[in-house]
Structure formats: structure tokens, C-alpha cells
Design an enzyme around this catalytic site. Structure first.
Site, mmCIF file in Angstrom:
data_model
loop_
_atom_site.group_PDB
_atom_site.id
_atom_site.type_symbol
_atom_site.label_atom_id
_atom_site.label_comp_id
_atom_site.label_asym_id
_atom_site.label_seq_id
_atom_site.Cartn_x
_atom_site.Cartn_y
_atom_site.Cartn_z
ATOM 1 N N SER A 127 -46.179 -59.020 17.406
ATOM 2 C CA SER A 127 -46.287 -60.156 18.324
ATOM 3 C C SER A 127 -45.046 -60.337 19.196
ATOM 4 C CB SER A 127 -46.518 -61.440 17.519
ATOM 5 O OG SER A 127 -45.432 -61.681 16.636
ATOM 6 N N CYS A 128 -43.883 -60.018 18.654
ATOM 7 C CA CYS A 128 -42.674 -60.342 19.425
ATOM 8 C C CYS A 128 -41.671 -59.201 19.501
ATOM 9 C CB CYS A 128 -41.982 -61.573 18.823
ATOM 10 S SG CYS A 128 -41.428 -61.338 17.124
ATOM 11 N N GLY A 129 -41.988 -58.015 18.968
ATOM 12 C CA GLY A 129 -41.026 -56.930 19.000
ATOM 13 C C GLY A 129 -39.853 -57.231 18.086
ATOM 14 N N CYS A 131 -36.835 -59.135 16.987
ATOM 15 C CA CYS A 131 -36.316 -60.459 17.284
ATOM 16 C C CYS A 131 -35.826 -61.120 16.013
ATOM 17 C CB CYS A 131 -37.384 -61.333 17.938
ATOM 18 S SG CYS A 131 -38.760 -61.715 16.829
#
Length: 286
Positions: A127-129, A131
Site C-alpha cells: 500500500s505504501c512502499g 515507509c
């Protein structure tokens, strides 16, 4: 050779230098030794076959190499406790300078090894790489101790005295000015044990490793004081050892603060004798 003897203890090198200034001239100087350490892991396959694999090479100050290897394995989630280690010893012949720069950790039979955990530096999420959120979630999976209810209490005065107490134990830093340190302190502010290294992560792994090898985990009745800044990695290592408080002489990173809040840890930064900042769980400070 005992764990304490692994690697020749040559933490300081003497050099001839040219000094400029009021006391200009040729003189001796002491510098902290920095040498590579390869950590090898010996373990059993499910079918009983033994395997050996190099899992890490880190630049370290020689000394307490067995503690460094043990602490690294714990804080990376490879092992859960001292019972999983069968032996730690030097591996191969000394280097040209006389140092033993390879250490092998033999795991007990039946200990399952998930080497994929060593890829924690490459957290990803669909979803967000890569992070902070993904990093926190990955550590939550590995964590073994709930620190939200840890009962450690320390007075503000005791905390303020920690930098001086830690500095007094830094024998190599006193000679070279070139090392980080980590110290384990109790509720009275007494520093029970400390470790030094050119790498701040290594200093904390050595500190945790010595407690692991004594089968003293979790360290929920202690805090750790570090000579530099407070990073995500240091918070993660402290959490994996069950340490509920980290006090740093330097600044914290934003993710270190998020980490402390997420896992119920007290985080202190900019620690000085007369003032400091508390970023999470100030209720543990009297």
C-alpha cells in the site's frame, strides 16, 4: 577460548602525527580501531544437515565480539534467547594484524532459522512502499515483550547524572575521543554495565549481547543511555531486549518518537545534567 576473549582486544592504535597550533610538532596520537567483523551462523536443516552461512559484516571496534554477535542475532529476530545458542567462537586464522575478524555462532539442534528476517532494512508494503508505518509493523511481528506496562521509574535527577556516569566508564573514548557508548542503568540511575564501539548500533548490540549470554532478558527493570542520537534502529534493538526506556545525549529522529509511542517506551533526548526532553511516556520519570 571464552566468549569474552573472542577477537584480540586491540581497541586502540598508536600513530605518529603532525600537530598544528600552539603545540605544533610530531607527536603520538591514539585512534579507535575500526576493523570488519564477519558473523557466521551454523544451524540445522529440518532433515538434520548442518549448514553454515555468513549473515553480516559490520565495522566494529575489536573486543566483546561474541557479545556483539549474540546481540545482533537477538535484535534482528534470528534467535529468541540464550538457550538457542550452543557455542560462539572465533573462526579461521587471524588476519595479518593479528585480529580475529570472523566469529561463528552455532545454534542448538532443532532451532529453526528464518534468514529472511535479516532483510528488515528492506521493509515493503503493497500500500505504501518503504515507509515508517511498514517498518513499525515489521518490528511488531518480531517483538516478544509488551513494554506498555513496564514498571520502571527513574527520577529526573538520576537521569540528569547519566551522561557523566556513562562518560566515566568510556575508557577507550577517554584515550581516543572516537567511540559511541551504551550503558544499562537501573531505577536509581546507577550504570551497571557499558560497552563502547565505533558504531552506535554495535555498542548497543554488545550491551544486549552480554545480558543475553547471562540469560537476563527481558531487561524490563532497566533503561539504556546512549552517547549519540536516538534512531529507529536503536529503539528497535532496545525493544527486542525488553528495555522500556532509552535516554539519548543527542536528538531523536521522528521515527524513533513514533516507535516509542507505538510500543510504550519512554524516550528521552538532549539529555544533560540540568535539562532534557521527554518524547513519550513521561509518567516513568519522577
Amino acid at each position: 577460548m571464552s566468549v569474552a576473549d573472542i577477537g584480540a582486544l586491540k581497541s586502540v592504535k598508536r600513530l605518529k602525527i603532525r600537530r598544528f597550533g600552539a603545540d605544533a610538532g610530531i607527536c603520538d596520537d591514539a585512534v579507535a580501531t575500526e576493523e570488519p567483523l564477519e558473523i557466521r551462523l551454523a544451524y540445522s536443516h529440518p532433515d538434520g544437515r548442518r549448514a553454515q552461512q555468513s549473515i553480516s559484516i559490520t565495522m566494529r571496534t575489536p573486543g566483546n565480539d561474541g557479545e556483539l554477535a549474540a546481540g545482533f542475532l537477538l535484535t534482528e529476530g534470528i534467535i529468541a534467547g540464550a538457550a538457542e545458542i550452543e557455542a560462539i567462537g572465533p573462526c579461521g586464522p587471524p588476519a595479518a594484524n593479528g585480529l580475529i575478524n570472523v566469529v561463528r555462532v552455532d545454534l542448538a539442534a532443532g532451532v529453526e532459522v528464518d534468514l529472511a528476517r535479516l532483510e528488515r532494512h528492506f521493509y515493503t508494503s503493497s500500500s505504501c512502499g518503504v515507509c515508517g508505518k511498514a517498518s513499525l509493523e515489521a518490528v511488531a511481528i518480531q517483538g516478544r515483550y509488551d513494554l506498555h506496562s513496564a514498571a520502571l521509574q527513574v527520577s529526573a535527577k538520576a537521569l540528569g547524572g547519566l551522561p557523566e556516569r556513562l562518560r566515566a566508564l568510556q575508557s577507550v573514548f577517554e584515550r581516543t575521543g572516537g567511540l559511541h557508548a551504551s550503558g544499562l542503568f537501573d531505577s536509581s540511575g546507577q550504570v551497571h554495565v557499558s560497552r563502547e564501539d565505533v558504531g552506535r548500533h554495535n555498542a548497543l548490540d554488545k550491551l544486549i549481547g552480554q545480558a543475553l549470554l547471562k540469560d537476563e532478558l527481558p531487561l524490563d527493570e532497566y533503561g539504556v543511555v546512549v552517547s549519540g542520537r536516538a534512531s529507529f534502529e536503536l529503539m528497535q534493538k532496545a525493544m527486542m531486549a525488553g528495555i522500556p526506556m532509552l535516554a539519548a545525549v543527542g536528538a531523536p529522529s521522528s521515527l524513533a518518537v513514533e516507535f516509542a509511542e507505538e510500543f510504550g517506551m519512554t524516550l528521552v533526548g538532549f539529555l544533560k545534567a540540568d535539562r532534557f526532553n521527554v518524547y513519550s511516556r513521561p509518567d516513568r520519570i519522577r
